[in-house]
Motif scaffolding. Structure first.
Motif, short mmCIF file in Angstrom:
data_model
loop_
_atom_site.label_atom_id
_atom_site.label_comp_id
_atom_site.label_asym_id
_atom_site.label_seq_id
_atom_site.Cartn_x
_atom_site.Cartn_y
_atom_site.Cartn_z
N SER A 25 35.99 43.86 34.24
CA SER A 25 35.72 42.46 33.82
C SER A 25 37.07 42.26 32.84
O SER A 25 37.21 42.77 32.15
CB SER A 25 34.61 42.38 32.93
OG SER A 25 34.57 40.96 32.43
N TRP A 26 37.73 40.93 33.37
CA TRP A 26 38.80 40.77 32.73
C TRP A 26 38.62 39.52 31.91
O TRP A 26 37.49 39.09 31.89
CB TRP A 26 39.93 40.04 33.63
CG TRP A 26 40.61 41.43 34.20
CD1 TRP A 26 40.09 42.46 34.54
CD2 TRP A 26 42.11 41.45 34.67
NE1 TRP A 26 41.20 43.43 35.21
CE2 TRP A 26 42.27 42.63 35.35
CE3 TRP A 26 43.22 40.31 34.70
CZ2 TRP A 26 43.58 43.13 35.82
CZ3 TRP A 26 44.22 41.06 35.13
CH2 TRP A 26 44.55 42.21 35.61
N ALA A 27 39.23 39.35 30.96
CA ALA A 27 38.80 38.32 29.89
C ALA A 27 38.82 36.90 30.57
O ALA A 27 38.52 35.85 30.27
CB ALA A 27 39.82 38.23 28.79
N GLN A 28 39.71 36.56 31.69
CA GLN A 28 39.88 35.36 32.41
C GLN A 28 40.42 35.61 33.55
O GLN A 28 41.07 36.74 34.12
CB GLN A 28 41.05 34.32 31.56
CG GLN A 28 42.19 34.97 31.50
CD GLN A 28 43.31 33.94 30.42
OE1 GLN A 28 42.67 33.17 30.17
NE2 GLN A 28 44.58 34.22 30.52
N SER A 29 40.34 34.71 34.57
CA SER A 29 40.73 34.91 36.09
C SER A 29 42.19 34.66 36.01
O SER A 29 42.91 34.04 35.32
CB SER A 29 39.88 34.14 37.02
OG SER A 29 40.18 32.48 36.38
N VAL A 30 42.88 35.27 37.06
CA VAL A 30 44.08 35.38 37.12
C VAL A 30 44.44 34.74 38.50
O VAL A 30 44.10 35.12 39.80
CB VAL A 30 44.99 36.72 36.90
CG1 VAL A 30 46.29 36.42 37.26
CG2 VAL A 30 44.86 37.11 35.45
N ASN A 31 45.44 33.86 38.95
CA ASN A 31 45.90 33.39 40.12
C ASN A 31 47.38 33.75 40.29
O ASN A 31 48.42 33.23 39.63
CB ASN A 31 45.84 31.98 40.34
CG ASN A 31 46.30 31.32 41.63
OD1 ASN A 31 47.39 30.69 41.56
ND2 ASN A 31 45.73 31.59 42.53
N LEU A 32 47.64 34.54 41.34
CA LEU A 32 48.90 35.02 41.69
C LEU A 32 49.51 34.32 42.88
O LEU A 32 48.77 33.78 43.74
CB LEU A 32 49.20 36.53 42.23
CG LEU A 32 48.78 37.57 41.06
CD1 LEU A 32 48.90 39.05 41.56
CD2 LEU A 32 49.66 37.66 39.86
N THR A 33 50.87 34.28 42.79
CA THR A 33 51.32 33.60 44.15
C THR A 33 52.23 34.78 44.72
O THR A 33 52.77 35.56 44.02
CB THR A 33 52.35 32.56 43.51
OG1 THR A 33 53.33 32.77 42.49
CG2 THR A 33 51.72 31.26 43.13
#
Length: 427
Positions: A25-33
């Motif tokens: 579980s991460w603190a927040q979601s991440v969007n990669l390009t």
């Protein structure tokens, strides 16, 4: 994320769905390009990679962008790096073109990532600069040579050539039978380079010190007969009328189709094209074989290291980007690649195996890599110099617009500019 998954990508989602239950579980979601080339074998593979990775890592999503190949794609990569707007992760060449994007200035080092222990040193050497390793392999090693149509060879009772004279004799018989002997696809200019680049094994066999002398500025294409031969071979095929009539407009995808279904007998190409045949013409995959570009007397394979995955210094998602890099350099990703586009050559990652039922063109390539086999790296992996205008020059030579001698001399001028930009001594 990519809107339309391939069949393999959907399968990967189902296969790896259980891993999502145990993902950290991460603190927040991440969007990669993610920026990749638009090749017909690159896109489905990365769609499958992304699908599987996102299931295993639901806190990370990845948006795929595509770019053209060849010189246009080179300019896009260099411009985006220079302006600080590169995607979080991107794919690009290894070897000399990697050196030309100023890795120490633009890329994050990946030297100490744990997965590097499983990557062969031969690959690390072509994605290294200043003592740091910057890349992650995501594909197989390749050969440069000639894809050929097996049914045409069987019909005309031809044997695989081991010398250039034998190759040209085969071309003459194929032309006499009313067939296209050599497919060329100058609508995609990068494909015009193969007769020059794939000839390097023969250059090294004749002049073992060529790469060192070329880098030092003491050996030139126009004044080294063995190196000039690649341009002369391109010119000879053109003058003999062996090429398809639409060679100036035909694209890479046309060349793949033509050699697969017998519209032409030979297509000078890198063996990554085996994946494109498996994707677009699977019913003809067993109809395509491969042999190294023959020389005057030598017979061996010019080899290419695969492209690499890189992370720019401009990324704001370093940890997530490194996690994706670790995934594409894993045996799990190799298995996904095998399932998506098939096996196209030997992997450079420990634990990545080829399936037993490889297509003929892959089987034809493997003896060149076996113990006692004959192969040599392409010049771009032995020297940092590769002039950017080569593909335009080879189009001109192959089209009869410029002579082989003039093409080689012009390329020497193009190379000189790049060597000076790199600050190499002797130029």
């Amino acid at each position: 994320m990519t809107a339309n998954f391939t069949k393999t990508a959907r399968f990967a989602v189902g296969l790896l769905a259980f891993t999502a239950l145990s993902a950290p579980s991460w603190a927040q979601s991440v969007n990669l390009t993610l920026l990749i080339d638009n090749g017909p074998q690159t896109v489905p593979v990365f769609e499958a990679y992304v699908a599987a990775f996102e299931v295993a890592n639901p806190e990370i999503s990845i948006d795929i962008e595509t770019r053209p190949g060849g010189g246009e794609g080179d300019n896009i990569v260099k411009t985006r790096l220079a302006t600080g707007v590169m995607a979080d992760v991107f794919t690009y060449n290894s070897g000399s073109l990697f050196q030309a994007i100023n890795p120490q200035q633009n890329l994050l080092p990946l030297t100490n990532e744990p997965w590097q222990a499983n990557v062969q040193d031969s690959f690390k050497s072509v994605v290294s600069s200043g003592g740091e390793v910057y890349g992650a392999p995501y594909a197989t090693a390749m050969g440069g040579g000639i894809l050929y149509n097996i049914p045409i060879y069987n019909e005309l009772d031809l044997e695989v050539p081991t010398t250039w004279d034998e190759f040209m004799a085969n071309n003459e018989k194929i032309k006499a039978a009313g067939k296209v002997a050599v497919i060329q696809t100058y609508g995609d200019t990068w494909t015009s380079q193969l007769f020059v680049l794939a000839d390097y094994y023969n250059v090294q066999a004749a002049v073992p010190a060529f790469a060192e002398e070329y880098t030092a500025g003491t050996a030139k294409y126009a004044t080294t007969p063995a190196a000039m031969s690649g341009f002369e071979r391109l010119e000879a095929v053109s003058k003999a009328g062996y090429m398809n009539e639409d060679f100036g407009a035909a694209k890479y995808s046309d060349g793949i189709r033509m050699v697969a279904n017998g519209e032409g007998a030979h297509y000078p190409m890198l063996t990554f094209a085996i994946g494109a045949i498996a994707e677009g013409n699977p019913e003809h995959l067993a109809d395509v074989g491969f042999f190294a570009q023959p020389g005057d007397s030598s017979n061996g394979l010019t080899t290419w290291m695969p492209d690499s995955l890189y992370i720019p210094q401009s990324t704001s998602n370093e940890e997530a980007a490194k996690k994706f890099a670790a995934f594409v350099a894993s045996p799990e990703a190799c298995a996904i690649r095998n399932d998506t586009v098939g096996a196209t050559g030997p992997y450079l990652i420990s634990g990545c195996d080829l399936p037993a039922d490889v297509p003929p063109a892959v089987s034809d390539m493997l003896p060149y890599f076996a113990d006692g086999g004959n192969n040599a790296p392409a010049l771009e992996f032995l020297s940092p110099i590769k002039g950017p205008a080569l593909e335009q020059i080879t189009v001109e030579v192959g089209s009869g617009i410029r002579s082989a001698a003039d093409g080689a001399a012009l390329y020497d001028q193009d190379v000189r500019k790049q060597a000076q930009q790199l600050g190499l001594e002797g130029w």
